[in-house]
Write an enzyme that holds these catalytic residues in place. Structure first.
Site, mmCIF file in Angstrom:
data_model
loop_
_atom_site.group_PDB
_atom_site.id
_atom_site.type_symbol
_atom_site.label_atom_id
_atom_site.label_comp_id
_atom_site.label_asym_id
_atom_site.label_seq_id
_atom_site.Cartn_x
_atom_site.Cartn_y
_atom_site.Cartn_z
ATOM 1 N N ASP A 167 1.054 -1.363 -0.330
ATOM 2 C CA ASP A 167 0.238 -0.195 -0.188
ATOM 3 C C ASP A 167 0.668 1.448 0.205
ATOM 4 O O ASP A 167 1.863 1.319 1.267
ATOM 5 C CB ASP A 167 -0.781 -0.267 0.775
ATOM 6 C CG ASP A 167 -1.634 0.273 0.526
ATOM 7 O OD1 ASP A 167 -2.221 1.892 0.552
ATOM 8 O OD2 ASP A 167 -3.667 -0.381 1.308
ATOM 9 N N GLU A 183 -6.149 4.145 -6.292
ATOM 10 C CA GLU A 183 -7.265 3.983 -5.369
ATOM 11 C C GLU A 183 -8.340 5.638 -5.948
ATOM 12 O O GLU A 183 -7.336 6.657 -5.336
ATOM 13 C CB GLU A 183 -7.252 4.504 -3.562
ATOM 14 C CG GLU A 183 -8.669 3.979 -2.971
ATOM 15 C CD GLU A 183 -8.818 4.933 -1.319
ATOM 16 O OE1 GLU A 183 -9.513 4.754 -0.820
ATOM 17 O OE2 GLU A 183 -7.882 5.900 -1.136
ATOM 18 N N HIS A 187 -11.535 -3.058 3.334
ATOM 19 C CA HIS A 187 -11.637 -2.419 5.047
ATOM 20 C C HIS A 187 -11.886 -0.833 5.294
ATOM 21 O O HIS A 187 -11.459 -0.521 6.857
ATOM 22 C CB HIS A 187 -9.788 -2.163 5.462
ATOM 23 C CG HIS A 187 -8.789 -1.719 4.583
ATOM 24 N ND1 HIS A 187 -8.737 -1.011 3.314
ATOM 25 C CD2 HIS A 187 -7.973 0.225 5.018
ATOM 26 C CE1 HIS A 187 -7.946 -0.374 2.399
ATOM 27 N NE2 HIS A 187 -8.040 0.706 4.065
ATOM 28 N N ASP A 188 -12.477 -0.931 3.911
ATOM 29 C CA ASP A 188 -13.049 0.800 4.863
ATOM 30 C C ASP A 188 -14.439 0.745 4.599
ATOM 31 O O ASP A 188 -15.233 2.301 4.662
ATOM 32 C CB ASP A 188 -12.970 2.129 3.283
ATOM 33 C CG ASP A 188 -11.086 2.302 3.604
ATOM 34 O OD1 ASP A 188 -11.142 2.185 5.102
ATOM 35 O OD2 ASP A 188 -10.430 2.663 2.716
HETATM 36 C C1 NOJ Z 1 -7.835 5.272 1.815
HETATM 37 C C2 NOJ Z 1 -7.492 3.796 2.489
HETATM 38 O O1 NOJ Z 1 -8.339 2.731 2.324
HETATM 39 C C3 NOJ Z 1 -8.369 4.250 4.711
HETATM 40 O O2 NOJ Z 1 -7.835 3.479 5.422
HETATM 41 C C4 NOJ Z 1 -7.357 5.825 4.860
HETATM 42 O O3 NOJ Z 1 -7.577 5.890 6.018
HETATM 43 C C5 NOJ Z 1 -6.957 6.550 3.636
HETATM 44 N N1 NOJ Z 1 -6.696 6.798 2.898
HETATM 45 C C6 NOJ Z 1 -6.120 7.818 4.282
HETATM 46 O O4 NOJ Z 1 -5.071 7.724 3.820
#
Ligand code: NOJ
Length: 538
Positions: free
Chosen positions: A98, A249, A318-319
């Site tokens: 990541d 992302e 995970h979000d």
């Molecule tokens: C996206 C990530 O998936 C998330 O978990 C994170 O809080 C934010 N970006 C900030 O880095």
């Protein structure tokens, strides 16, 4: 379409913190990942995406990096990393990291220098202003924090401990590229690139901050004119020089814009996570599940990509809360809905991602009290809502639906102590359903969700049509049925997922050989609740 290794891969996302702890401190670690590689190999996974394991104060669980070239204490050492990577490669698998490069931790030495004085050479590595704009941060509260020592404000689109780097500064960009190359040279096989469409900023005030046309900061700070130039340089200086895979992302990108992001001709990444389809399906379980809208959006992406671009396929990360609890039905049809949803996304054109625990149908956590939540976004949300006078009950109702912690409870390996996750006290509570919902319980059960995932992976790999075939929505009379065909040369396949708790009438036009199903009894002319089938058509 050019054939490439990462197009044929299945990628498994490891939320390292919650995967497997070997040290007994309650936090998952790199040795834990190494220990579970056989499990992942048996599942059929080719590549791992490891959520951040860099040195970090962990305000946002590693998405606040304080040293890009070191490992966070809770997760082990660089020697553990090397050992894990060796284990991955020796099994013929690959690893993507990541890459968190929109911001660093406020504890990163670059920021410590930057804030030390106005004339420090690194002052301009971050964004400092005498007067802040009226922006709000993505995690609530102002996007600017005052630093009394130098009497200026610094910018952070996320928490005040995640400080935005100034990408306009060429030295910043060079340092990031050097770091990326350092990891590639170390042997990693690619990157998931975090929050990548926020690199470029437009430093004007938000329009109408209070009123109806209010635009949240993250929306205004997304895909700003000039971003693609940064991304082009990032690609050319790093990824393009090696045989690595990249997934950006990229929030708020619509299908009509996919070419500049992911086409083979001009794309800056091999794939992106764009969220359009996921967000069109409300995460509120009671809300109208609009399969028709989801079909339309997936279809646009499939069509626009075919022949010119590749993309990622995913349901969870995970979000987001667990899909079996939001889009599916984690009560009466837990097994059926987890497998029907899996079947829906897995066979489209693209590289499928599986988020840890998805393959056993892990569900949202029944956390009633705010003290059980750990996620900074959830806790900030709670705080700011309280400040605005929203009643606690109402806040909790919302949190129980949307919290990112639902996806972050420890991986459920078995029904033993702490679900086999740790010998110690887990950093976040286990989901109490681990007593029956776990890997061990599903491993030898041919009807389990885990077995279904294994079969899906094996099927996808056995058939070029499921990799490179064109995708076409199939007409069905029932709006809750998601059906599509894949076609390649003389081979045509049909994938049918019924995404609702009612039965519905349906018939196969022509003949087909059933290759995969999630119900044991197949009824002609009818689909049962959350029934999924894959056919090879004559
Ligand atoms: C996206 C990530 O998936 C998330 O978990 C994170 O809080 C934010 N970006 C900030 O880095």
């Amino acid at each position: 379409m050019k054939k490439t290794w990462w197009k044929e891969a299945v990628i498994y996302q490891v939320y390292t913190r919650s995967f497997k702890d070997t040290s007994g401190d309650g936090v998952g670690d790199l040795n834990g990942v190494a220990e579970k590689l056989d499990y992942l190999q048996e599942l059929g996974v080719d590549m791992l995406w490891l959520c951040p394991m860099y040195k970090s104060p962990n305000v946002d669980n590693g998405y606040d990096v304080s040293d890009y070239r070191d490992i966070m204490d809770e997760m082990g050492t660089m020697a553990d990393f090397d050992n894990m990577l060796e284990g991955i490669h020796s099994r013929g698998m690959k690893l993507i990291l990541d890459l968190v490069i929109n911001h660093t931790s406020d504890q990163h030495p670059w920021f410590l220098e930057s804030k030390s004085s106005r004339d420090n050479p690194k002052r301009d590595w971050y964004v400092w202003r005498d007067k802040p704009t009226n922006w709000e941060s993505i995690f609530g509260g102002p996007a600017w924090t005052y630093d009394p020592k130098t009497d200026q404000y610094y910018l952070h689109l996320y928490t005040k401990n995640q400080v935005d780097l100034n990408w306009e500064n060429p030295e910043v960009r060079r340092s990031i590229y050097d770091m990326v190359i350092w990891w590639i040279e170390k042997g990693v096989d690619g990157f998931r690139v975090d929050a990548i469409n926020h690199l470029k900023k437009d430093y004007t005030d938000m329009p109408n901050p209070e009123g109806e046309n209010y635009v949240p900061a993250w929306e205004k700070m997304t895909n700003v004119e000039g971003l693609q130039e940064f991304l082009t340089e990032l690609r050319d200086e790093t990824f393009a020089r090696y045989d690595v895979v990249t997934v950006g992302e990229a929030n708020s990108v619509k299908a009509e814009h996919l070419a500049e992001w992911i086409s083979e001709e001009e794309g800056k990444f091999n794939m992106i996570f764009s969220f359009e389809a996921l967000e069109s399906w409300n995460t509120d379980q009671d809300a109208d599940r609009n399969v028709v809208r989801v079909k339309k959006i997936f279809d646009q992406w499939q069509k626009k990509a075919h022949g010119i671009a590749w993309n990622s396929l995913y349901l969870e990360n995970h979000d987001r809360p667990r899909t079996v609890s939001t889009w599916g039905n984690d009560k009466e049809y837990w097994r059926e809905s987890a497998t029907a949803l899996a079947c829906m996304y897995f066979f489209m054109q693209g590289t499928p991602f599986i988020y840890q625990g998805q393959e056993i149908g892990m569900t949202n956590a029944p956390f009633e009290d705010i003290s059980m939540y750990r996620d900074v976004e959830t806790l900030n949300f709670c705080r700011y809502q309280q400040l605005q006078g929203v009643p606690v009950d109402e806040i909790m109702e919302k949190i129980k639906k949307i919290s990112r912690d639902h996806a972050r409870t420890p991986m459920q390996w078995n029904s033993g102590r702490k679900a086999g996750f740790t010998e110690g006290q887990p950093w976040i509570s286990l989901n109490p359903n681990y007593t029956w919902l776990n890997v061990e319980a599903q491993k030898n059960d041919g009807r389990s969700i885990l077995s279904f995932y294994k079969k899906m992976i094996a099927l996808r790999k056995s058939c070029e049509c499921l990799l490179y075939g064109s995708t076409e929505l199939a007409e069905v009379n029932c709006p809750d049925v998601y059906a599509y065909t894949r076609e390649y040369g003389n081979t045509k396949m049909l994938i049918v997922s019924h995404l609702d708790s009612d039965g519905c009438s349906w018939s196969l036009k022509g003949k087909g050989q059933l290759l995969l199903a999630n119900h044991e009894e197949i009824t002609e002319g009818r689909l049962q609740p959350y029934e999924a089938r894959v056919y090879l058509l004559d």
